[in-house]
Design a protein around this motif. Structure first.
Motif, PDB file in Angstrom:
ATOM      1  N   VAL A 176       0.588  -0.844  -0.139  1.00 24.82           N
ATOM      2  CA  VAL A 176       0.552   0.276  -0.022  1.00 24.82           C
ATOM      3  C   VAL A 176       0.727   0.989   0.048  1.00 24.82           C
ATOM      4  O   VAL A 176       1.932   1.589   1.082  1.00 24.82           O
ATOM      5  CB  VAL A 176      -0.932   0.016   1.023  1.00 24.82           C
ATOM      6  N   GLY A 177       0.584   1.851  -1.484  1.00 27.15           N
ATOM      7  CA  GLY A 177       1.324   3.207  -0.915  1.00 27.15           C
ATOM      8  C   GLY A 177       0.974   4.082  -0.992  1.00 27.15           C
ATOM      9  O   GLY A 177      -0.659   4.145  -1.116  1.00 27.15           O
ATOM     10  N   VAL A 178       1.357   5.808  -1.961  1.00 29.17           N
ATOM     11  CA  VAL A 178       0.010   6.296  -2.640  1.00 29.17           C
ATOM     12  C   VAL A 178       0.442   6.691  -4.629  1.00 29.17           C
ATOM     13  O   VAL A 178      -0.602   7.834  -4.467  1.00 29.17           O
ATOM     14  CB  VAL A 178       1.740   7.653  -2.009  1.00 29.17           C
ATOM     15  N   ALA A 179       0.634   5.867  -4.405  1.00 30.21           N
ATOM     16  CA  ALA A 179       0.605   5.651  -6.238  1.00 30.21           C
ATOM     17  C   ALA A 179      -1.058   6.246  -6.320  1.00 30.21           C
ATOM     18  O   ALA A 179      -2.091   5.700  -5.336  1.00 30.21           O
ATOM     19  CB  ALA A 179       0.693   4.506  -6.769  1.00 30.21           C
ATOM     20  N   HIS A 180      -1.295   7.175  -6.842  1.00 28.43           N
ATOM     21  CA  HIS A 180      -3.142   7.740  -7.173  1.00 28.43           C
ATOM     22  C   HIS A 180      -3.757   8.220  -6.169  1.00 28.43           C
ATOM     23  O   HIS A 180      -5.096   8.450  -6.190  1.00 28.43           O
ATOM     24  CB  HIS A 180      -3.867   6.581  -8.230  1.00 28.43           C
ATOM     25  N   VAL A 181      -3.173   8.529  -5.288  1.00 25.50           N
ATOM     26  CA  VAL A 181      -3.237   9.536  -3.891  1.00 25.50           C
ATOM     27  C   VAL A 181      -3.948  10.801  -4.168  1.00 25.50           C
ATOM     28  O   VAL A 181      -4.891  11.279  -3.339  1.00 25.50           O
ATOM     29  CB  VAL A 181      -2.188   9.524  -2.748  1.00 25.50           C
ATOM     30  N   GLY A 182      -3.890  10.772  -5.095  1.00 30.42           N
ATOM     31  CA  GLY A 182      -5.173  12.446  -5.930  1.00 30.42           C
ATOM     32  C   GLY A 182      -5.590  11.564  -6.095  1.00 30.42           C
ATOM     33  O   GLY A 182      -6.626  13.018  -5.638  1.00 30.42           O
ATOM     34  N   GLU A 183      -6.059  10.106  -6.613  1.00 29.32           N
ATOM     35  CA  GLU A 183      -7.793  10.468  -6.625  1.00 29.32           C
ATOM     36  C   GLU A 183      -8.426   9.331  -5.885  1.00 29.32           C
ATOM     37  O   GLU A 183      -9.863   9.945  -5.165  1.00 29.32           O
ATOM     38  CB  GLU A 183      -7.418   9.280  -7.978  1.00 29.32           C
ATOM     39  N   PHE A 184      -7.883   8.925  -4.918  1.00 26.69           N
ATOM     40  CA  PHE A 184      -8.173   8.383  -3.557  1.00 26.69           C
ATOM     41  C   PHE A 184      -8.120   9.574  -2.324  1.00 26.69           C
ATOM     42  O   PHE A 184      -9.180   9.754  -1.432  1.00 26.69           O
ATOM     43  CB  PHE A 184      -7.903   7.106  -3.241  1.00 26.69           C
ATOM     44  N   GLY A 185      -7.424  10.164  -2.390  1.00 36.36           N
ATOM     45  CA  GLY A 185      -8.128  10.672  -1.164  1.00 36.36           C
ATOM     46  C   GLY A 185      -6.813  10.771   0.105  1.00 36.36           C
ATOM     47  O   GLY A 185      -6.287  11.885   0.294  1.00 36.36           O
ATOM     48  N   SER A 186      -6.608   9.989  -0.040  1.00 34.65           N
ATOM     49  CA  SER A 186      -5.501   9.635   1.449  1.00 34.65           C
ATOM     50  C   SER A 186      -4.467   8.267   0.891  1.00 34.65           C
ATOM     51  O   SER A 186      -5.608   7.373   0.458  1.00 34.65           O
ATOM     52  CB  SER A 186      -6.081   9.624   2.567  1.00 34.65           C
ATOM     53  N   LYS A 187      -3.833   8.145   2.209  1.00 32.88           N
ATOM     54  CA  LYS A 187      -3.181   7.061   1.420  1.00 32.88           C
ATOM     55  C   LYS A 187      -4.336   5.964   2.395  1.00 32.88           C
ATOM     56  O   LYS A 187      -4.185   4.961   2.445  1.00 32.88           O
ATOM     57  CB  LYS A 187      -1.620   6.343   3.034  1.00 32.88           C
ATOM     58  N   GLU A 188      -4.548   6.253   3.294  1.00 31.00           N
ATOM     59  CA  GLU A 188      -6.007   5.095   4.562  1.00 31.00           C
ATOM     60  C   GLU A 188      -6.562   5.359   3.285  1.00 31.00           C
ATOM     61  O   GLU A 188      -7.408   3.537   2.914  1.00 31.00           O
ATOM     62  CB  GLU A 188      -6.449   6.069   5.159  1.00 31.00           C
ATOM     63  N   ALA A 189      -7.718   5.666   2.978  1.00 27.58           N
ATOM     64  CA  ALA A 189      -8.429   5.353   1.461  1.00 27.58           C
ATOM     65  C   ALA A 189      -7.318   4.349   0.497  1.00 27.58           C
ATOM     66  O   ALA A 189      -8.981   3.714  -0.036  1.00 27.58           O
ATOM     67  CB  ALA A 189      -9.176   6.861   0.550  1.00 27.58           C
ATOM     68  N   VAL A 190      -6.880   4.564   0.312  1.00 26.81           N
ATOM     69  CA  VAL A 190      -5.675   3.039  -0.395  1.00 26.81           C
ATOM     70  C   VAL A 190      -6.388   2.022   0.009  1.00 26.81           C
ATOM     71  O   VAL A 190      -6.264   0.667  -0.365  1.00 26.81           O
ATOM     72  CB  VAL A 190      -4.522   3.813  -0.991  1.00 26.81           C
ATOM     73  N   ALA A 191      -5.661   1.442   1.461  1.00 22.70           N
ATOM     74  CA  ALA A 191      -5.852   0.855   1.617  1.00 22.70           C
ATOM     75  C   ALA A 191      -6.961  -0.020   2.798  1.00 22.70           C
ATOM     76  O   ALA A 191      -6.646  -1.063   1.944  1.00 22.70           O
ATOM     77  CB  ALA A 191      -5.078   1.047   3.212  1.00 22.70           C
ATOM     78  N   GLN A 192      -7.641   1.066   3.111  1.00 24.22           N
ATOM     79  CA  GLN A 192      -9.427   1.203   2.416  1.00 24.22           C
ATOM     80  C   GLN A 192      -9.597   0.026   0.769  1.00 24.22           C
ATOM     81  O   GLN A 192     -10.208  -0.970   0.816  1.00 24.22           O
ATOM     82  CB  GLN A 192     -10.249   1.440   2.765  1.00 24.22           C
ATOM     83  N   ALA A 193      -9.406   0.501   0.431  1.00 27.96           N
ATOM     84  CA  ALA A 193      -9.438   0.157  -1.463  1.00 27.96           C
ATOM     85  C   ALA A 193      -8.838  -1.540  -1.318  1.00 27.96           C
ATOM     86  O   ALA A 193      -9.364  -2.253  -2.298  1.00 27.96           O
ATOM     87  CB  ALA A 193      -9.027   0.750  -2.292  1.00 27.96           C
ATOM     88  N   LYS A 194      -7.124  -1.614  -1.247  1.00 28.48           N
ATOM     89  CA  LYS A 194      -6.970  -2.544  -1.965  1.00 28.48           C
ATOM     90  C   LYS A 194      -7.420  -4.009  -1.043  1.00 28.48           C
ATOM     91  O   LYS A 194      -6.786  -5.305  -1.127  1.00 28.48           O
ATOM     92  CB  LYS A 194      -4.909  -2.841  -1.015  1.00 28.48           C
ATOM     93  N   GLY A 195      -7.929  -3.466   0.303  1.00 30.24           N
ATOM     94  CA  GLY A 195      -8.074  -4.957   1.332  1.00 30.24           C
ATOM     95  C   GLY A 195      -9.318  -5.192   0.894  1.00 30.24           C
ATOM     96  O   GLY A 195     -10.279  -5.898   1.484  1.00 30.24           O
TER      97      GLY A 195
END
Length: 457
Positions: A176-195
């Motif tokens: 889980v990194g900050v790739a596409h964080v501009g679309e997700f809004g936060s790294k936490e949202a990236v983690a939520q999505a990957k899970g």
């Protein structure tokens, strides 16, 4: 695709056949979204893309042998059709892979390793979205034993949708990194999505989680399936020991598995970051019934299958070009820079290293700080020459110049053409050149030019 009459295609896609009398025609050729790839028995999916409306090419697909076209609102219908193909495949194991970086390389390794045990379908290049996943799933035939689905996300809910198309038996989460964080809004949202990937597993399924990434390790609580962790830490279920890199950054290591088994793996891919990817492949292949020795042998024989991903070229003049410019995010930038350092330091005397870096896209409000951080890494890792390409990548140079203790020489140029001219004038035998950026920066083509390949106009 599994041969299927048009009337069945229509039922699965929740559509209708026109004219009705053609419902008995069988689709037994490839399912394609590009009319130029159609052939006898094909189904042409007339999607509306960024640059063209596929409906304008239905006739061209027919001329090449397509027996039918999926038209109108095709995205949802295509996903339903692909799910129907997966459901009709008997004895099929679906492996889904996600992560902020490394998905395609891991997918390629999985395809080659699992391919030693049976027919394996995997995406071409990086087909990992709402069209790519069904396009891959529709390549399944009655003989297919393994379907490897690379799954990408640009927002919460995307992976949940993709898993309805190809429900995984094994779900691999790399990082889980900050790739596409501009679309997700936060790294936490990236983690939520990957899970979401492991949440889609049935209880009898398997989640393969990277124990070295805390955000991924926490996903254990989000699945009802069994969990196997992989990594370099001692508490990982499947771990790598005695990791070493050769003169071109190829990693070798000893893989250790829970039953006490050990095997030597010698990867043909450059960069220590591929060790974690390879461990995920080991865990998946063991779950799929392959023996450890066979897995280690197949991993050691596997080659890079997708272009512009740590692609190494040795020029006749002694310059080594490492073209990793398919895409970029902060984590993959750091991994590539660390690989560059390893290659540069493997020889004696140490080789001069160049990092030719361009913009990373989709970082939102973090863009400037993340680009600066990359420049700081380049300096801290001892890169000799840093060539920053494009005004929007300039913060990379700011980060390098502002780094304490580094001796990196920094140059900023306007575009890839200027970078090419500078490199051609200054490269010398023994130099190692890394090219890394997001796709739109054009550095992958610069890398091809540097090794004498033809590039698009």
């Amino acid at each position: 695709m599994i041969p299927m009459p048009l009337r069945d295609v229509a039922v699965l896609a929740d559509g209708s056949v026109h004219p009705v009398a053609t419902g008995g025609i069988v689709v037994d050729g490839p399912v394609v979204t590009d009319s130029r790839e159609a052939g006898p028995g094909s189904l042409y999916v007339a999607r509306v893309g960024e640059h063209a409306d596929g409906h304008a090419y239905v006739g061209a697909a027919h001329d090449r042998g397509a027996v039918a076209a999926l038209t109108d609102d095709v995205q949802t219908a295509f996903g339903r059709l692909a799910r129907g193909v997966v459901d009709r495949a008997t004895g099929l194991t679906v492996v889904a892979v996600t992560g902020s970086s490394g998905k395609t390389s891991t997918k390629d390794l999985l395809a080659q390793v699992l391919g030693t045990a049976g027919e394996t379908v995997a995406p071409v290049n990086s087909l990992n979205g709402e069209i790519g996943v069904p396009l891959t799933a529709c390549r399944v035939t009655p003989a297919t034993r393994f379907l490897v689905a690379e799954m990408g996300a640009r927002g919460v809910g995307h992976l949940a949708y993709l898993t309805t198309i190809a429900p995984p038996d094994v779900a691999v989460v790399l990082n889980v990194g900050v790739a596409h964080v501009g679309e997700f809004g936060s790294k936490e949202a990236v983690a939520q999505a990957k899970g979401e990937l492991v949440e889609a597993l049935r209880p009898e399924g398997l989640a393969v989680l990277n124990a070295d990434d805390p955000e991924v390790a926490k996903m254990r609580s989000r699945t009802q399936a069994r969990v196997v962790t992989v990594g370099t830490w001692a508490d990982a279920d499947i771990r790598a020991a005695d990791v070493r890199l050769d003169a071109l950054g190829h990693a070798s290591f000893v893989v250790e598995v829970p039953n006490g088994g050990r095997a030597k793996v010698e990867l043909q891919l450059s960069g220590a970051h591929h060790v974690g990817n390879a461990l995920a492949v080991v865990a998946t292949a063991l779950e799929c019934g392959l023996g450890l020795d066979l897995v280690a042998t197949a991993l050691s024989a596997a080659r890079a299958a997708s272009r512009w991903r740590m692609e190494i070229h040795e020029r006749p003049d002694g310059v080594t070009v490492v073209n990793d410019a398919y895409n970029a995010n902060p984590d993959s930038m750091r991994a590539a820079l660390e690989a560059l350092r390893s290659i540069g330091r493997a020889a004696q005397p140490r080789r001069r290293t160049w990092a030719v870096l361009g913009e990373m896209l989709e970082l939102g409000d973090l863009s400037r700080s993340e680009h600066q951080r990359v420049g700081g890494w380049a300096s801290a890792l001892g890169v000799d020459r840093l060539l920053v390409v494009g005004e929007r990548a300039r913060p990379i140079s700011d980060g390098a110049v502002g780094s304490t203790g580094g001796h990196t020489e920094v140059t900023v140029v306007n575009d890839a053409d200027d970078a090419y001219e500078l490199l051609q004038a200054h490269l010398r035998s023994g130099d190692v050149v890394l090219l890394k950026s997001s796709r739109d920066a054009g550095l992958r083509w610069l890398g091809d030019r540097l090794v004498g390949m033809e590039v698009p106009e």
